[in-house]
Design a protein around this motif. Structure first.
Motif, PDB file in Angstrom:
ATOM      1  N   ARG A  98       0.225   9.356   4.504  1.00 50.82           N
ATOM      2  CA  ARG A  98      -0.469   8.067   4.593  1.00 50.82           C
ATOM      3  C   ARG A  98       0.483   6.918   4.281  1.00 50.82           C
ATOM      4  NH1 ARG A  98      -5.803   7.206   6.616  1.00 50.82           N
ATOM      5  NH2 ARG A  98      -7.098   8.931   5.916  1.00 50.82           N
ATOM      6  N   ALA A  99       1.274   7.114   3.240  1.00 50.75           N
ATOM      7  CA  ALA A  99       2.233   6.069   2.860  1.00 50.75           C
ATOM      8  C   ALA A  99       3.172   5.775   4.025  1.00 50.75           C
ATOM      9  CB  ALA A  99       3.018   6.492   1.623  1.00 50.75           C
ATOM     10  N   ALA A 100       3.569   6.840   4.730  1.00 49.29           N
ATOM     11  CA  ALA A 100       4.476   6.656   5.865  1.00 49.29           C
ATOM     12  C   ALA A 100       3.805   5.844   6.967  1.00 49.29           C
ATOM     13  CB  ALA A 100       4.924   8.012   6.398  1.00 49.29           C
ATOM     14  N   GLY A 108      -1.590  17.827  -1.765  1.00 54.76           N
ATOM     15  CA  GLY A 108      -2.022  16.453  -2.067  1.00 54.76           C
ATOM     16  C   GLY A 108      -0.878  15.456  -1.993  1.00 54.76           C
ATOM     17  N   VAL A 109       0.298  15.906  -2.430  1.00 54.58           N
ATOM     18  CA  VAL A 109       1.446  14.991  -2.446  1.00 54.58           C
ATOM     19  C   VAL A 109       1.912  14.699  -1.026  1.00 54.58           C
ATOM     20  CG1 VAL A 109       3.867  14.788  -3.144  1.00 54.58           C
ATOM     21  CG2 VAL A 109       2.144  15.595  -4.782  1.00 54.58           C
ATOM     22  N   GLU A 110       2.025  15.748  -0.193  1.00 53.78           N
ATOM     23  CA  GLU A 110       2.466  15.550   1.192  1.00 53.78           C
ATOM     24  C   GLU A 110       1.486  14.663   1.956  1.00 53.78           C
ATOM     25  OE1 GLU A 110       2.545  18.361  -0.367  1.00 53.78           O
ATOM     26  OE2 GLU A 110       4.525  19.245  -0.117  1.00 53.78           O
ATOM     27  N   ALA A 111       0.180  14.906   1.748  1.00 52.17           N
ATOM     28  CA  ALA A 111      -0.824  14.109   2.463  1.00 52.17           C
ATOM     29  C   ALA A 111      -0.714  12.638   2.065  1.00 52.17           C
ATOM     30  CB  ALA A 111      -2.222  14.639   2.151  1.00 52.17           C
ATOM     31  N   THR A 112      -0.426  12.409   0.790  1.00 57.02           N
ATOM     32  CA  THR A 112      -0.305  11.033   0.314  1.00 57.02           C
ATOM     33  C   THR A 112       0.928  10.376   0.924  1.00 57.02           C
ATOM     34  OG1 THR A 112      -1.411  11.654  -1.739  1.00 57.02           O
ATOM     35  CG2 THR A 112      -0.134   9.610  -1.763  1.00 57.02           C
ATOM     36  N   TYR A 113       2.019  11.134   0.972  1.00 50.30           N
ATOM     37  CA  TYR A 113       3.233  10.603   1.605  1.00 50.30           C
ATOM     38  C   TYR A 113       3.000  10.331   3.091  1.00 50.30           C
ATOM     39  CZ  TYR A 113       6.809  10.490  -1.973  1.00 50.30           C
ATOM     40  OH  TYR A 113       7.567  10.132  -3.042  1.00 50.30           O
ATOM     41  N   LEU A 134       0.842  -1.204   0.000  1.00 47.36           N
ATOM     42  CA  LEU A 134       0.000   0.000   0.000  1.00 47.36           C
ATOM     43  C   LEU A 134       0.874   1.250   0.000  1.00 47.36           C
ATOM     44  CD1 LEU A 134      -2.759  -1.155   2.539  1.00 47.36           C
ATOM     45  CD2 LEU A 134      -3.021  -0.856   0.063  1.00 47.36           C
ATOM     46  N   ALA A 135       1.920   1.235   0.827  1.00 45.86           N
ATOM     47  CA  ALA A 135       2.836   2.381   0.854  1.00 45.86           C
ATOM     48  C   ALA A 135       3.463   2.578  -0.526  1.00 45.86           C
ATOM     49  CB  ALA A 135       3.922   2.160   1.902  1.00 45.86           C
ATOM     50  N   ARG A 155       5.321   2.372   8.328  1.00 48.90           N
ATOM     51  CA  ARG A 155       5.526   2.063   9.750  1.00 48.90           C
ATOM     52  C   ARG A 155       4.774   0.789  10.131  1.00 48.90           C
ATOM     53  NH1 ARG A 155       5.836   7.552  10.535  1.00 48.90           N
ATOM     54  NH2 ARG A 155       3.569   7.776  10.564  1.00 48.90           N
ATOM     55  N   ALA A 156       3.556   0.646   9.613  1.00 52.12           N
ATOM     56  CA  ALA A 156       2.765  -0.559   9.915  1.00 52.12           C
ATOM     57  C   ALA A 156       3.493  -1.812   9.432  1.00 52.12           C
ATOM     58  CB  ALA A 156       1.387  -0.453   9.271  1.00 52.12           C
ATOM     59  N   ALA A 157       4.196  -1.685   8.301  1.00 46.05           N
ATOM     60  CA  ALA A 157       4.960  -2.829   7.792  1.00 46.05           C
ATOM     61  C   ALA A 157       6.052  -3.202   8.796  1.00 46.05           C
ATOM     62  CB  ALA A 157       5.565  -2.490   6.428  1.00 46.05           C
TER      63      ALA A 157
END
Lengths: 363, 363
Positions: free
Chosen positions: B326-328, B319-324, B218-219, B332-334
């Protein structure tokens, strides 16, 4: 207009006539239908819709029926849920084939790709492919899934071989055989083989039923290829395009006129597909006929009348009869494969009669 | 021109920096390459040619590498032959995707479909699909193949979901998550899960590695979707289209100009794909911006400048920062999923570092 006398075509002795055969097969194909309805589940309703469109469009369920017949003949349970595997695979192939062939019609109605778009049809084909593996894996039998992978790998190769053979006017009989073996017969053979495997049959029985399915599948495809030259009329001996020549505008005509793309549908030659009727005439007719045939075939894609004339030449020079003669050999070989395993139980009469039915079918 | 400061993007502490990580991963991806070369056999040379074109076009072998890393971490043999399964499946998906998307380029060169035609690419995709199953079945492990069928079924559903979501400007975050989970993350999760299964790991380990792969996947896709808004420039902070504005005609430009079809390539929005950067701005920006964004997106397919302006709006409104961000969270969950199974052996440092690498990658 070319005319082919039905009396010239070979037949095969079978224990059951077509009516009796259909009566015995019908309950099995009903069971397969039920299993298909039950197993066709997806989290995505749209996938179910597209799948239903292709699967419930009047197929004869030949492959699921063969799976169940062979499972029973080998002493096992004819599980309709597993039989569904073969219809899913068949449907996946049809979906992808129609995109490759830019088909306008399939079983007398707009091809799924016309209705849902190429995109959807490619992806739903992939889904059905996975679906068939999901069902196969449930069995938990290594030999069972291994047979399936052999089958699907060969089928994919067969589709590519057919694509490569397109417009190859010099395609020879062994090349043709390789194409129809891989694209059609292998799946029918796998349905028979895997029925026996699921029944826990010994290798000799598994192999005999595989050979039965392979020969039956080759006969089936050859008849299909012959019928492409004598049209989709329901009875033989009726000239192709007969209704239209007499000015009768029938429903099939209206349907095609209103839904099909400009290019002709169901005419192998018009799509550059070189099949046995053509090969036979190309290789056996007098030089003058051969030259004319090749020249017409080269024009085929551009000029529908060239295809028409080529078809008439093929029919007039015995291409259809020669194809039926070969198909009859394979139909007999299918019966002989059964003869190798006299210990088979189940409905032996149906298995023995199917090759004759395949030869007699006219649509 | 939009500009995104690299300093705003989240990072993740990892045991290895990118250089050390790459050095440790490289031998595994070499092994995967060797296995791919060895297993890519077909009776049809043309199939091998098309397959090689897509498979040996500079992929990073992320999925095979993860399979081998997870197998080793769970105490098993990291079999590169089985690792190849995941690259074949990935390649099959890319081939079919490119037909669906009418893609002109893939990894900086003409997509296989441009070079070999849609027909070939659809059918070779089917072949590679079968190939992956052939390899998986060799293992003779029911749990192993069952995991594969779950994966491929979900993947096919994911492709259809993405198709259905196309041009749906109101697609919400859960809908987006469902699409990227099914179309991308599930295969990465399956590579990790099946590595553990092949190692004979207990359920808790299999599940933890599945969760690791899912979060990583997902990230990975979120970063991909963010990068689509800031261009394919190799460094961030460099305005998109920078070279071109300054009149520099670079090789990437020449390549695209000479080989790509008229429609823009690699621009999700231009293809009607609604991804997280867009969703974020649509849902959080002031009404005036939202209206403008939606109106530009509706024009997108017809007017490239509208897409350009929409992209600038998305970048300018975070939009890009918000997406990053979430990706972060997923990265971390990984790492946390790995934390659940401290008993894991193998190269734990590499597994812990990959989520950070995924966040840091800029192309």
């Amino acid at each position: 207009m070319a005319r082919t006398g039905a009396q010239k075509l070979p037949t095969l002795d079978t224990p059951l006539d077509d009516a009796a055969l259909k009566a015995r097969v019908y309950p099995l194909s009903e069971e397969a239908d039920r299993a298909l309805r039950e197993t066709l589940a997806s989290h995505v309703p749209y996938i179910e819709e597209v799948s239903r469109y292709i699967i419930f469009s009047g197929g004869k369920r030949l492959r699921p029926v063969l799976f169940m017949l062979c499972a029973a003949a080998a002493g096992g349970e004819p599980d309709p849920r597993l039989a569904a595997i073969f219809e899913y695979l068949h449907a996946a192939t049809l979906l992808h084939d129609d995109v490759v062939d830019e088909a306008g019609l399939r079983r007398g109605r707009p091809a799924a790709r016309v209705r849902y778009g190429n995109d959807s049809v490619i992806l739903v084909g992939d889904f059905l492919f996975s679906k068939s593996y999901s069902l196969a894996v449930e069995v938990g039998d290594h030999r069972f899934v291994t047979a399936l992978t052999r089958c699907t790998t060969t089928m994919a190769e067969g589709q590519v071989l057919e694509l490569l053979a397109t417009d190859q006017l010099e395609l020879d009989y062994p090349g043709y055989l390789e194409v129809i073996r891989a694209k059609t017969a292998v799946l029918i053979a796998a349905a028979c083989e895997m029925g026996a495997i699921h029944a826990g049959a010994p290798d000799a029985v598994v192999e005999a039923l595989y050979d039965y399915g392979m020969a039956l599948g080759l006969a089936f495809q050859m008849v299909d290829d012959a019928l492409d030259y004598v049209g989709t009329a329901h009875e033989f001996g009726k000239p192709v395009g007969h209704d239209l020549v007499e000015g009768k505008i029938t429903l099939p005509f209206i349907h095609v006129r209103d839904t099909a793309p400009a290019k002709p549908v169901g005419h192998d030659l018009a799509e550059g597909k070189i099949t046995l009727p053509f090969i036979h005439v190309r290789d056996t007719a007098p030089a003058r006929v051969r030259e004319r045939l090749l020249s017409l075939a080269r024009e085929g894609r551009q000029r529908p009348e060239a295809v028409e004339e080529a078809k008439e030449l093929v029919v007039a020079h015995g291409g259809v009869e020669a194809t039926y003669a070969r198909a009859a050999e394979y139909a007999r070989a299918a019966q002989e494969a059964l003869g190798r395993v006299p210990e088979l139980g189940g409905d032996r009469e149906v298995l023995l009669s199917l090759p004759g039915y395949v030869l007699r079918r006219r649509h």
